[in-house]
Every structure is written in C-alpha cells, then in structure tokens.
Motif scaffolding. Sequence first.
Motif, short mmCIF file in Angstrom:
data_model
loop_
_atom_site.label_atom_id
_atom_site.label_comp_id
_atom_site.label_asym_id
_atom_site.label_seq_id
_atom_site.Cartn_x
_atom_site.Cartn_y
_atom_site.Cartn_z
N ASN A 78 33.54 45.55 34.17
CA ASN A 78 34.00 46.39 35.27
C ASN A 78 35.51 46.59 35.18
OD1 ASN A 78 35.13 43.99 36.34
ND2 ASN A 78 33.24 43.56 37.47
N MET A 79 36.13 46.96 36.29
CA MET A 79 37.56 47.24 36.30
C MET A 79 38.39 46.02 35.94
SD MET A 79 37.80 50.43 36.97
CE MET A 79 39.55 50.55 37.29
N GLY A 80 37.79 44.84 36.03
CA GLY A 80 38.52 43.63 35.73
C GLY A 80 38.61 43.30 34.25
N ASN A 81 37.69 43.83 33.43
CA ASN A 81 37.74 43.48 32.00
C ASN A 81 37.48 44.66 31.06
OD1 ASN A 81 35.03 43.75 32.60
ND2 ASN A 81 34.43 41.69 31.95
N VAL A 136 35.84 37.59 37.47
CA VAL A 136 35.40 38.98 37.55
C VAL A 136 34.38 39.13 38.68
CG1 VAL A 136 34.24 40.85 36.31
CG2 VAL A 136 35.80 39.33 35.08
N PHE A 137 34.53 40.20 39.48
CA PHE A 137 33.60 40.43 40.58
C PHE A 137 33.22 41.90 40.66
CE2 PHE A 137 37.47 41.86 42.60
CZ PHE A 137 37.05 42.91 43.41
N THR A 138 32.07 42.18 41.27
CA THR A 138 31.64 43.53 41.64
C THR A 138 31.05 43.46 43.03
OG1 THR A 138 31.18 44.22 39.36
CG2 THR A 138 30.11 45.46 41.12
N LEU A 139 31.47 44.35 43.91
CA LEU A 139 30.98 44.38 45.29
C LEU A 139 30.40 45.75 45.59
CD1 LEU A 139 32.64 42.82 48.39
CD2 LEU A 139 31.89 45.20 48.49
N PHE A 140 29.24 45.79 46.26
CA PHE A 140 28.56 47.05 46.52
C PHE A 140 27.63 46.91 47.72
CE2 PHE A 140 26.35 44.45 43.44
CZ PHE A 140 25.03 44.44 43.86
N VAL A 154 23.41 44.04 30.73
CA VAL A 154 24.69 43.71 31.36
C VAL A 154 24.88 44.54 32.63
CG1 VAL A 154 25.78 43.05 29.19
CG2 VAL A 154 25.94 45.42 29.97
N TYR A 155 25.67 44.00 33.55
CA TYR A 155 26.11 44.76 34.72
C TYR A 155 27.31 45.61 34.32
CZ TYR A 155 23.52 41.44 37.74
OH TYR A 155 22.56 40.68 38.35
N VAL A 156 27.36 46.85 34.82
CA VAL A 156 28.52 47.72 34.58
C VAL A 156 28.95 48.34 35.90
CG1 VAL A 156 29.41 49.76 33.40
CG2 VAL A 156 27.83 48.23 32.20
N ALA A 157 30.24 48.26 36.19
CA ALA A 157 30.80 48.91 37.38
C ALA A 157 32.14 49.52 36.98
CB ALA A 157 30.99 47.90 38.51
N ARG A 205 39.14 41.52 39.78
CA ARG A 205 39.21 40.07 39.61
C ARG A 205 39.69 39.41 40.90
NH1 ARG A 205 38.75 38.01 34.34
NH2 ARG A 205 38.75 39.60 32.70
N THR A 206 39.36 38.14 41.06
CA THR A 206 39.75 37.41 42.27
C THR A 206 41.21 36.97 42.18
OG1 THR A 206 38.97 35.32 41.31
CG2 THR A 206 37.40 36.58 42.62
#
Length: 265
Positions: A21-24, A206-210, A125-128, A139-140
Amino acid sequence: IKGTKYIPIVDKPSLPVQMFNMGNIKKGTFATSYMGTEDLATEVEIQFNNKDNNYAKDTLSVMVPEFYSQTEYSNKVTINQMGVTSQSQAYRIGRYFLACNKFMYRTCTFETGVDALGCSIGDVVYVAHDVPAWGHSGRTVGTGTINSVTLDESVSLIAGYEYSILLRQNDSDVIDKRTFTASSTQTTNHITVSSNFSAIPTAYAVFTLFQTTLGTQLFRVTNISRAMDTMDRKLTVVDYNESVLSDVTTKIPTTASSMSLLPHV
C-alpha cells in the motif's frame, strides 16, 4: 522458475500473505490497467487429444451464456491444452478460462523494497493505494497499545459505520484484521479497535483501513522482477476472485448451447 528449479503454482483458494500500500509501494510506480470489453472472450475452443477418439486432436468449443450476452459482442479464442485427454476436463478448463476472463479484469504493477521478499509468484496479497481510492493506508507512528494505534495520516470516520483495519506486525509479519465502529463523525489518526491485536503494534507498521462493507482488494502475484536501475522489485498482480474456482467440478452439459465438439481439420 525459482532460481534454477521449476516449481508448480496451483490456482486454489488462498489466504493473503503480504500487504502492499502507500506505506511500502515506491512513489510514482503504481499503475492499474483494465481489460476492455472488446478483449473479453465469449467463447473458447480447447484443443486436446481425445482418448475416446484414439487420442486424435479434437477441438471443444465452450460457452457460458450466463457470463456474457452474445447479442452485445462475440469474441472467440483458441487454446491448445497438451496433456488433456477427456472432453469433461477440456470443458472444465474452458469454463475456467472464461471465468478468469470475466472476473479477473484488473492488473496492477508497482515497485517495492524488501517487502517483496514476503511473497512469491502465486501468492495472494492485499493491495491498497490512494490513486484508485482503495481505502486509507500507510504506516503507524510510535508504539501503540494492545488495542489502539496511531496512523501517519488522519482519516475521516462516519458515526455508526463499521471499519476494518489490516495491520502487519513488524516482529512477526502476522497480518491482524480488527474492526471498530465509529462513535461519532470525526477526522482522527488515533484508532481504537474492538478486540486486541495479536501484539502491541510498533512504529512503522504497515496498515490499511477501510469501511468493512466495501471490503479490501485482493490480488494474486503473477510476476516479480528486478526494478530498473535499483535493487527494488517490480511486482505484477492480477485480480484474485475465488468465483473462478466455484464450478471446477461442473460436469459436461448435454446442451449444444454450452459446448460442441468441432471436427479437427
């Protein structure tokens, strides 16, 4: 090929093993392409060596009327399946290819760093990402608590809506999925979940929120290559949809509208 070895990759129901995601994802490398309607196959011809015809080459035409409207457009493709010897197997393969064509229409490419080591070709894999507006991600910041975490960006929450957060633990690479319901309409970067994380989140996780009802985006890795002029890796991923596997045991029909054995010329 894995190194100098050939390994099989099985298309089967799988659990996600990594998050991107945007973090990596390296800035400026994310791209998405969609298959156009004119590129979708409505009929597939499977060439195979028919054991019921002394292993002579036969061609089985497969159509799935519920997938497409033949009145809108028509597109036929031919696929040679070496090793297939029965009409029933050829029919199931034809349905599989048509289902892939119908339900797996997006391809994404992006570059990433060492996180590419956490997955292999064939993994889910998850993708955001912000470009297609697939949730909030990053990222946190700092160390959280067993049931709360601080994000590197503020997110807008709507009162009464349930949200889900995916968080990859740095110490174990475990991907936690937790939910919470927004108590008020607000913009915040501090999230408290309904049940404890598997461990206290550390900084830079790394996080994804939705929104839970909207779900998250799942893809299967189809290629990993070295990015140009860097030590990063470029990943190619396609839609992951278990619907393509839902009728793998479907028996060959008796109606001519779904299949027909064509003479080999």
